[in-house]
Each structure stands twice: as structure tokens, then as C-alpha cells.
Motif scaffolding. Sequence first.
Motif, PDB file in Angstrom:
ATOM      1  N   UNK A   7     -17.950  16.632 -16.795  1.00 57.01           N
ATOM      2  CA  UNK A   7     -18.360  15.685 -17.827  1.00 57.01           C
ATOM      3  C   UNK A   7     -19.122  14.539 -17.154  1.00 57.01           C
ATOM      4  N   UNK A   8     -19.998  13.912 -17.939  1.00 53.83           N
ATOM      5  CA  UNK A   8     -20.776  12.743 -17.483  1.00 53.83           C
ATOM      6  C   UNK A   8     -21.707  13.083 -16.321  1.00 53.83           C
ATOM      7  N   UNK A   9     -22.174  14.319 -16.309  1.00 50.73           N
ATOM      8  CA  UNK A   9     -23.234  14.742 -15.392  1.00 50.73           C
ATOM      9  C   UNK A   9     -24.207  15.599 -16.195  1.00 50.73           C
ATOM     10  N   UNK A  41     -19.693  20.185 -19.988  1.00 47.96           N
ATOM     11  CA  UNK A  41     -19.224  19.708 -21.283  1.00 47.96           C
ATOM     12  C   UNK A  41     -20.017  18.460 -21.645  1.00 47.96           C
ATOM     13  N   UNK A  42     -20.776  18.572 -22.734  1.00 51.77           N
ATOM     14  CA  UNK A  42     -21.503  17.410 -23.227  1.00 51.77           C
ATOM     15  C   UNK A  42     -20.479  16.456 -23.837  1.00 51.77           C
ATOM     16  N   UNK A  43     -20.561  15.212 -23.450  1.00 54.58           N
ATOM     17  CA  UNK A  43     -19.613  14.231 -23.950  1.00 54.58           C
ATOM     18  C   UNK A  43     -20.277  12.861 -24.026  1.00 54.58           C
ATOM     19  N   UNK A  44     -19.732  12.036 -24.875  1.00 47.31           N
ATOM     20  CA  UNK A  44     -20.195  10.656 -24.989  1.00 47.31           C
ATOM     21  C   UNK A  44     -18.997   9.750 -24.772  1.00 47.31           C
ATOM     22  N   UNK A  45     -19.153   8.757 -23.942  1.00 42.24           N
ATOM     23  CA  UNK A  45     -18.086   7.804 -23.662  1.00 42.24           C
ATOM     24  C   UNK A  45     -18.364   6.492 -24.397  1.00 42.24           C
ATOM     25  N   UNK A  46     -17.299   5.826 -24.778  1.00 42.75           N
ATOM     26  CA  UNK A  46     -17.399   4.570 -25.511  1.00 42.75           C
ATOM     27  C   UNK A  46     -16.512   3.522 -24.844  1.00 42.75           C
ATOM     28  N   UNK A  52     -21.138   3.947 -23.677  1.00 43.05           N
ATOM     29  CA  UNK A  52     -21.155   3.437 -22.309  1.00 43.05           C
ATOM     30  C   UNK A  52     -21.414   4.565 -21.316  1.00 43.05           C
ATOM     31  N   UNK A  53     -21.899   4.170 -20.177  1.00 42.52           N
ATOM     32  CA  UNK A  53     -22.091   5.108 -19.079  1.00 42.52           C
ATOM     33  C   UNK A  53     -20.719   5.435 -18.500  1.00 42.52           C
ATOM     34  N   UNK A  54     -20.576   6.624 -18.006  1.00 40.15           N
ATOM     35  CA  UNK A  54     -19.322   7.015 -17.363  1.00 40.15           C
ATOM     36  C   UNK A  54     -19.642   7.620 -16.009  1.00 40.15           C
ATOM     37  N   UNK A  55     -18.687   7.576 -15.136  1.00 41.44           N
ATOM     38  CA  UNK A  55     -18.882   8.214 -13.842  1.00 41.44           C
ATOM     39  C   UNK A  55     -18.494   9.681 -13.952  1.00 41.44           C
TER      40      UNK A  55
END
Length: 110
Positions: A7-9, A41-46, A52-55
Amino acid sequence: MPHFRFRAVEPQTVQTLSKPLIDELQQYMECPREDFTFEYIYTTFFHEGEVSQAYPFVEVLWFDRGQEKQDAVAKVITQQVRGVIGEDVDVAVIFTALNASGYYDNGEHY
């Protein structure tokens, strides 16, 4: 098995990492190359109501191989992700140990 979820890549990052990770991790996993799976896995962080950006977040589903191997695998994953994305990025690696009797391949458990 093992199964890696990213996730987040970017999907291209997972594609790029899939071969060198197998090359380096196969010795710790003691399983054939074809047993490794990599999932984007496509994901969006909040955070605080905003996107928000995630590592990078890497989840490893596997049969437990002990703390020493787990530590080594986490380091390899972290180093390789940083090698592609950048050395200054935080990388989360989370392990989920699976029970062999609860994992089925073609209707048969391990």
C-alpha cells in the motif's frame, strides 16, 4: 506462500520489487519461487479530514518462521523499498502469521 501486500506505493514499484525480493528472500522462506505472491492495493489515506500522503506499508502474510527470520525479512523489505523509492522514506512492514490448517490450496490445507 508468502504473500506480500503493498500500500502507498505505485504498482510499478511492486512490479520492480517482485523479482529482487524473491531473489533475496527465498533463502529465508525456504519455498519455491512460484509460491511468492505480490499484490498492489490501491488505497487512500486520510488525516484530520483531509487526504494525506502515507509512507509505504508492506503486509507479509506467511507461516511463522521465527523472530530471527522475521527480523531479517523486515530489513530486506525495508532496504529494497528504500532502494526504489528513496533512502529517507519510512517503511512499515507488518507480519501476519497464518495457521497452516487454515490455509487451503486446491481444497487441501497445509
